[in-house]
Design a protein around this motif. Structure first.
Motif, mmCIF file in Angstrom:
data_model
loop_
_atom_site.group_PDB
_atom_site.id
_atom_site.type_symbol
_atom_site.label_atom_id
_atom_site.label_comp_id
_atom_site.label_asym_id
_atom_site.label_seq_id
_atom_site.Cartn_x
_atom_site.Cartn_y
_atom_site.Cartn_z
ATOM 1 N N GLY A 1 0.803 -1.209 0.000
ATOM 2 C CA GLY A 1 0.000 0.000 0.000
ATOM 3 C C GLY A 1 0.839 1.264 0.000
ATOM 4 O O GLY A 1 0.519 2.243 -0.683
ATOM 5 N N LEU A 2 1.937 1.250 0.752
ATOM 6 C CA LEU A 2 2.839 2.405 0.758
ATOM 7 C C LEU A 2 3.418 2.651 -0.630
ATOM 8 O O LEU A 2 3.473 3.784 -1.109
ATOM 9 N N GLY A 3 3.863 1.571 -1.276
ATOM 10 C CA GLY A 3 4.435 1.711 -2.610
ATOM 11 C C GLY A 3 3.427 2.233 -3.616
ATOM 12 O O GLY A 3 3.779 2.987 -4.528
ATOM 13 N N LYS B 1 -3.410 4.736 -5.323
ATOM 14 C CA LYS B 1 -4.385 4.167 -4.409
ATOM 15 C C LYS B 1 -3.852 4.297 -2.985
ATOM 16 O O LYS B 1 -2.809 3.747 -2.652
ATOM 17 N N GLY B 2 -4.557 5.040 -2.167
ATOM 18 C CA GLY B 2 -4.165 5.192 -0.770
ATOM 19 C C GLY B 2 -4.543 3.971 0.052
ATOM 20 O O GLY B 2 -5.211 3.050 -0.417
ATOM 21 N N ILE B 3 -4.107 3.971 1.308
ATOM 22 C CA ILE B 3 -4.441 2.886 2.215
ATOM 23 C C ILE B 3 -5.713 3.283 2.964
ATOM 24 O O ILE B 3 -5.748 4.326 3.607
ATOM 25 N N PRO B 4 -6.765 2.493 2.888
ATOM 26 C CA PRO B 4 -8.029 2.880 3.541
ATOM 27 C C PRO B 4 -7.899 2.878 5.059
ATOM 28 O O PRO B 4 -7.009 2.246 5.634
ATOM 29 N N GLY B 5 -8.819 3.590 5.705
ATOM 30 C CA GLY B 5 -8.854 3.582 7.161
ATOM 31 C C GLY B 5 -7.862 4.540 7.796
ATOM 32 O O GLY B 5 -7.237 5.372 7.127
ATOM 33 N N THR B 6 -7.694 4.418 9.096
ATOM 34 C CA THR B 6 -6.810 5.286 9.867
ATOM 35 C C THR B 6 -5.851 4.438 10.691
ATOM 36 O O THR B 6 -6.138 3.262 10.974
ATOM 37 N N CYS C 1 -6.567 -3.832 5.986
ATOM 38 C CA CYS C 1 -6.028 -4.717 4.949
ATOM 39 C C CYS C 1 -7.145 -5.192 4.013
ATOM 40 O O CYS C 1 -8.203 -5.639 4.450
ATOM 41 N N THR C 2 -6.893 -5.104 2.716
ATOM 42 C CA THR C 2 -7.887 -5.524 1.725
ATOM 43 C C THR C 2 -7.893 -7.038 1.512
ATOM 44 O O THR C 2 -8.803 -7.571 0.882
ATOM 45 N N ALA C 3 -6.869 -7.727 2.051
ATOM 46 C CA ALA C 3 -6.781 -9.179 1.889
ATOM 47 C C ALA C 3 -6.955 -9.900 3.221
ATOM 48 O O ALA C 3 -6.513 -11.032 3.384
#
Length: 335
Positions: free
Chosen positions: A252-254, A268-273, A290-292
Motif C-alpha cells: 500500500g505504501l508503494g 491508491k491510498g491505504i483505507p482507514g486510519t 487490509c484488503t486481503a
C-alpha cells in the motif's frame, strides 16, 4: 558484513494516566558496518521512537521497557553516564528533523562547534576548535568564513548541512538521520542526501535513515524496514521492497507514490486510519485496513519470520512470494 548495531526485541512504553501505551513492540533488526538502513512508515508508527532509543534520549513518560541495543557488542541500555557520554557523538550521533530547532539561535555556529569539542575534551584551545570547525564546514560545502554567523543567517538547506557537520564532528561510527530533509524542497533534498552518501563513502560510517517517503528511501538505502503501529512488518533490500513487497502495508505504501516514468496510473491510498495504540485488538494490527484480511488475521498476531536470506515479513498471507518463499511460508503456517 559485520554487525555494528544489533537491536533485539526492543519495546518502548509511554506511561499515561490510563496505563502503559506501547509505542514500539518487539522490534529487532541490525545495521552492518558501512550499511544504510532505512525505516519507513506513516506518522506515529514508532520509527522516531526507535531512533531515540538507539541514542537513549527518551525522557519520562517514555520508557524502554524490554530488549537489547548492542553497539559493537556492548549493550547501550546498560551503559552508565560516563559510557553513555562517550557513546554519544563518538559512537553514534543524530541529525534531527528540524535543523533550526537543533541550533541555538543566539549563539554563533563557531560557539556551538566549540561546545561539542570542549564537552568531549577534543581540543586544547579555542583556535584549535575553530580550525576543526572550519574543516567540517568545508566537508559539507559551506564557506569557512560563515563559521561566525548565526543560524538565522543560513538557508534551510545550509542549516541542515551545518547540523550534519556537527553530527560528524567526532567521527562517529553510526549516523542517525530522523527525517532530515522533511522541510526542504526536492532539489535541496537530493543535494543533501548526495553529500551524506559521499561522506559515508569517505569516512565509512553506517546510517539509520528515517522517513515516511518510501520513494526517496529506495534511492538512498541498502535495506529498508517498514514499520506499522509500533511493529516492524517487513525488512528487505530497498529495490525489492518497492518492486516486490510481501506485506500488504508495504504494498500500500508503494502504491501511494506516483511513478516518474511510464504510463499514468491511478494512485491508491491505504483505507482507514492508523491504529489507536491505547486499544490494540487481537490479531494483526493492520487487519482493519487490509484488503486481503482473513479470519486468522483477526485472531492470531503474525510474527516477523524469514522468507529468504535477505527478506523478512510479518504476515499470515504475504503477497508476491517466489516458489521458494511459498515453501517456507507453508512451513511457518503449519507451525
Amino acid at each position: 558484513m559485520k554487525k555494528l548495531v544489533d537491536v533485539k526485541g526492543l519495546c518502548v512504553d509511554y506511561i499515561t494516566f490510563d496505563g502503559r501505551v506501547r509505542a514500539v513492540n518487539d522490534v529487532s533488526f541490525h545495521i552492518g558496518q558501512g550499511e544504510i538502513l532505512g525505516l519507513a512508515g506513516e506518522s506515529g508508527c514508532g520509527k522516531s521512537t526507535v531512533a531515540f532509543s538507539l541514542m537513549r534520549l527518551h525522557r519520562p513518560p517514555a520508557l524502554i521497557s524490554e530488549g537489547e541495543i548492542l553497539f559493537d557488542g556492548k549493550d547501550v541500555l546498560e551503559m552508565d553516564d560516563e559510557e553513555l557520554c562517550d557513546y554519544r557523538w563518538k559512537g553514534a550521533s543524530m541529525v534531527f528533523q528540524s535543523a533550526m530547532n537543533c541550533l541555538n539561535p543566539v549563539k554563533t555556529i563557531e560557539y556551538q562547534f566549540r561546545d561539542i569539542f570542549e564537552a568531549h575534551n577534543m581540543v586544547k584551545s579555542k583556535q584549535e576548535a575553530i580550525e576543526k570547525a572550519k574543516s567540517l564546514l568545508r566537508i559539507v560545502d559551506i564557506p569557512e568564513e560563515r563559521l561566525f554567523d548565526y543560524p538565522h543567517q543560513f538557508s534551510g538547506g545550509m542549516r541542515q548541512r551545518v547540523v550534519i557537520a556537527m553530527a560528524l564532528a567526532l567521527n562517529p561510527k553510526l549516523l542517525i538521520m530522523d527525517e532530515p530533509t522533511t522541510a526542504l524542497d526536492v532539489v535541496v533534498q537530493r543535494e543533501i542526501l548526495q553529500k551524506v552518501y559521499e561522506l559515508k563513502e569517505q569516512f565509512g560510517f553506517s546510517i539509520l535513515f528515517i522517513t515516511h517517503d518510501l520513494s526517496l528511501m529506495v534511492e538512498f538505502c541498502d535495506r529498508i524496514g517498514i514499520m506499522y503501529s509500533g511493529q516492524l512488518v517487513e525488512l528487505a533490500p530497498s529495490k525489492q521492497i518497492l518492486d516486490i513487497p510481501h506485506h500488504p502495508y508495504a504494498q500500500g505504501l508503494g502504491g501511494s507514490f506516483p511513478t516518474l516514468i511510464g504510463e499514468l496510473q491511478e494512485m491508491k491510498g491505504i483505507p482507514g486510519t492508523p491504529l489507536d495504540l491505547s486499544n490494540v485488538p487481537d490479531g494483526c494490527r493492520f487487519a482493519p485496513r487490509c484488503t486481503a484480511v482473513q479470519d486468522k488475521c483477526r485472531k492470531v498476531e503474525p510474527k516477523l519470520f524469514q522468507l529468504n536470506d535477505k527478506r523478512w515479513a510479518a504476515c499470515h498471507f504475504p503477497v508476491n512470494l517466489t516458489h521458494a518463499e511459498q515453501a517456507i511460508d507453508a512451513v511457518v503456517l503449519e507451525d
